[in-house]
Every structure is written in structure tokens, then in C-alpha cells.
Design a protein around this motif. Structure first.
Motif, short mmCIF file in Angstrom:
data_model
loop_
_atom_site.label_atom_id
_atom_site.label_comp_id
_atom_site.label_asym_id
_atom_site.label_seq_id
_atom_site.Cartn_x
_atom_site.Cartn_y
_atom_site.Cartn_z
N LEU A 112 0.83 -1.20 0.00
CA LEU A 112 0.00 0.00 0.00
C LEU A 112 0.87 1.26 0.00
O LEU A 112 0.63 2.19 -0.77
N LEU A 113 1.89 1.26 0.83
CA LEU A 113 2.80 2.40 0.89
C LEU A 113 3.49 2.60 -0.45
O LEU A 113 3.56 3.73 -0.98
N GLY A 114 3.99 1.54 -1.04
CA GLY A 114 4.67 1.65 -2.33
C GLY A 114 3.77 2.19 -3.42
O GLY A 114 4.16 3.08 -4.18
N LYS A 115 2.56 1.68 -3.50
CA LYS A 115 1.62 2.15 -4.52
C LYS A 115 1.21 3.60 -4.28
O LYS A 115 1.10 4.40 -5.22
N THR A 116 0.98 3.95 -3.02
CA THR A 116 0.58 5.32 -2.68
C THR A 116 1.71 6.30 -3.00
O THR A 116 1.46 7.37 -3.57
N LEU A 117 2.94 5.93 -2.66
CA LEU A 117 4.09 6.80 -2.93
C LEU A 117 4.31 6.94 -4.43
O LEU A 117 4.54 8.05 -4.93
N GLU A 118 4.20 5.85 -5.18
CA GLU A 118 4.38 5.93 -6.63
C GLU A 118 3.32 6.82 -7.27
O GLU A 118 3.64 7.68 -8.09
N ASP A 119 2.06 6.62 -6.88
CA ASP A 119 0.98 7.45 -7.44
C ASP A 119 1.20 8.93 -7.11
O ASP A 119 0.97 9.80 -7.96
N HIS A 120 1.65 9.20 -5.90
CA HIS A 120 1.90 10.58 -5.47
C HIS A 120 2.99 11.24 -6.32
O HIS A 120 2.82 12.35 -6.82
N ILE A 121 4.09 10.53 -6.49
CA ILE A 121 5.20 11.09 -7.26
C ILE A 121 4.79 11.29 -8.72
O ILE A 121 5.09 12.33 -9.32
N ARG A 122 4.09 10.32 -9.28
CA ARG A 122 3.64 10.45 -10.67
C ARG A 122 2.71 11.66 -10.83
O ARG A 122 2.77 12.37 -11.82
N LYS A 123 1.82 11.89 -9.85
CA LYS A 123 0.92 13.05 -9.92
C LYS A 123 1.73 14.34 -9.92
O LYS A 123 1.45 15.25 -10.70
N GLU A 124 2.73 14.42 -9.07
CA GLU A 124 3.55 15.63 -9.04
C GLU A 124 4.29 15.84 -10.35
O GLU A 124 4.31 16.95 -10.89
N GLU A 125 4.88 14.78 -10.87
CA GLU A 125 5.68 14.89 -12.08
C GLU A 125 4.83 15.12 -13.33
O GLU A 125 5.23 15.88 -14.21
N ARG A 126 3.69 14.49 -13.41
CA ARG A 126 2.88 14.54 -14.63
C ARG A 126 1.82 15.63 -14.62
O ARG A 126 1.35 16.04 -15.68
N GLN A 127 1.41 16.07 -13.43
CA GLN A 127 0.34 17.05 -13.35
C GLN A 127 0.78 18.34 -12.66
O GLN A 127 0.66 19.42 -13.24
N LEU A 128 1.25 18.22 -11.42
CA LEU A 128 1.54 19.42 -10.63
C LEU A 128 2.68 20.25 -11.21
O LEU A 128 2.51 21.44 -11.45
N PHE A 129 3.83 19.65 -11.43
CA PHE A 129 4.98 20.42 -11.91
C PHE A 129 4.73 21.04 -13.28
O PHE A 129 5.03 22.22 -13.48
N PRO A 130 4.16 20.30 -14.25
CA PRO A 130 3.86 20.95 -15.53
C PRO A 130 2.87 22.11 -15.38
O PRO A 130 3.04 23.15 -16.04
N LEU A 131 1.89 21.96 -14.51
CA LEU A 131 0.92 23.04 -14.33
C LEU A 131 1.58 24.25 -13.68
O LEU A 131 1.29 25.39 -14.06
N ILE A 132 2.46 24.03 -12.74
CA ILE A 132 3.21 25.15 -12.15
C ILE A 132 3.98 25.87 -13.24
O ILE A 132 3.92 27.09 -13.36
N GLN A 133 4.70 25.11 -14.06
CA GLN A 133 5.50 25.72 -15.13
C GLN A 133 4.64 26.49 -16.12
O GLN A 133 5.06 27.53 -16.62
N ASP A 134 3.44 25.98 -16.38
CA ASP A 134 2.58 26.62 -17.38
C ASP A 134 1.80 27.82 -16.85
O ASP A 134 1.36 28.65 -17.64
#
Length: 144
Positions: free
Chosen positions: A107-129
Motif C-alpha cells: 500500500l505504501l509503495g503504490k501510494t508513494l508511486e501514485d503521489h510522485i507520478r501526480k507531481e511529475e505529470r500534473q503538478l509540476f507541468p501546471l506550475i510551469q505553465d
């Protein structure tokens, strides 16, 4: 999308977090130099959390005041990411109880992976844009 220099340190940190996330999941392949047994994985996770992730989460949280109230979608993502930080803190603290350790690690591994992917694929690009150059410069100064 190329990562803006202001966000590069956070993205670099994510590499180690993704390795940890995969290591903890039930279907993880063996990783050279990393533990293969459940107690070893739990100990490694707690050590990584204490030595790397707590400070990483703190760094991410420091940028929130600079980027909030600029875009409603960004505010929504920021709220989600901050809530995930709380959940992840709790999941890491829960590893000290070794009951059903395989499920907790997964559960921890899946939650951490999903969290990092959200930041990399959604949050950081939106900040940049959405934030301006001046704000990105402030972020870079804050994180350096």
C-alpha cells in the motif's frame, strides 16, 4: 516536457522515491544492493523516509504559498498533494507495527508511486505553465 530549473531539485529527489515505491510493492523485482526481505524493506523505507522524504515533503510544502491562488486547478492539485503528504507520513509511521507487513509495504509503495507520478505529470507541468518567470525565479531561490 523539460523541467524548469526551479523544479529540478524536487524532480531529482523523485528518482530515489520511485525506486523505494517499486521496491515496496508485492510484485517488485529484486534491486541490487537493496533488501529483499520484508523486515529489511520496512527498515530501508523508514530510514529513507527519515533521511530523505521528510525534508523533500517540507521543500515541496515551502513552495505552496508562492504558487497558490493563481489557478483553480493548481490550487486543487496543491490541496491533493498536501493531503497525500499527510497520508504518506501516516503510512510510514505505521511500518513500525509489523503486523501484515507485506500489505502495508505494498500500500505504501503504490501510494508513494501514485503521489510522485501526480507531481511529475500534473503538478509540476501546471506550475510551469501557469506561474510567471518571476515566481519560478523565487521558487528556484527558495529551493537552492
Amino acid at each position: 516536457m523539460k523541467r524548469h530549473a526551479a523544479l529540478v531539485p524536487l524532480s531529482r529527489d523523485h528518482h530515489g522515491g520511485l525506486i523505494l515505491a517499486r521496491l515496496l510493492q508485492k510484485d517488485a523485482p529484486p534491486y541490487k544492493g537493496l533488501p529483499a526481505d520484508l523486515p529489511g524493506k520496512a527498515d530501508y523505507a523508514v530510514k529513507f523516509y527519515n533521511e530523505e522524504l521528510i525534508e523533500h515533503f517540507h521543500s515541496e510544502e515551502k513552495i505552496v504559498p508562492l504558487v497558490k491562488n493563481i489557478n483553480p486547478r493548481l490550487d486543487e492539485l496543491l490541496g491533493s498533494v498536501l493531503e497525500e503528504h499527510k497520508i504518506l507520513h501516516s503510512l510510514f509511521r505505521d511500518l513500525t507495527d509489523h503486523a501484515d507487513l507485506a500489505s502495508k509495504l505494498d500500500l505504501l509503495g503504490k501510494t508513494l508511486e501514485d503521489h510522485i507520478r501526480k507531481e511529475e505529470r500534473q503538478l509540476f507541468p501546471l506550475i510551469q505553465d501557469t506561474v510567471g518567470t518571476e515566481t519560478l525565479d523565487k521558487l528556484q531561490h527558495l529551493l537552492s
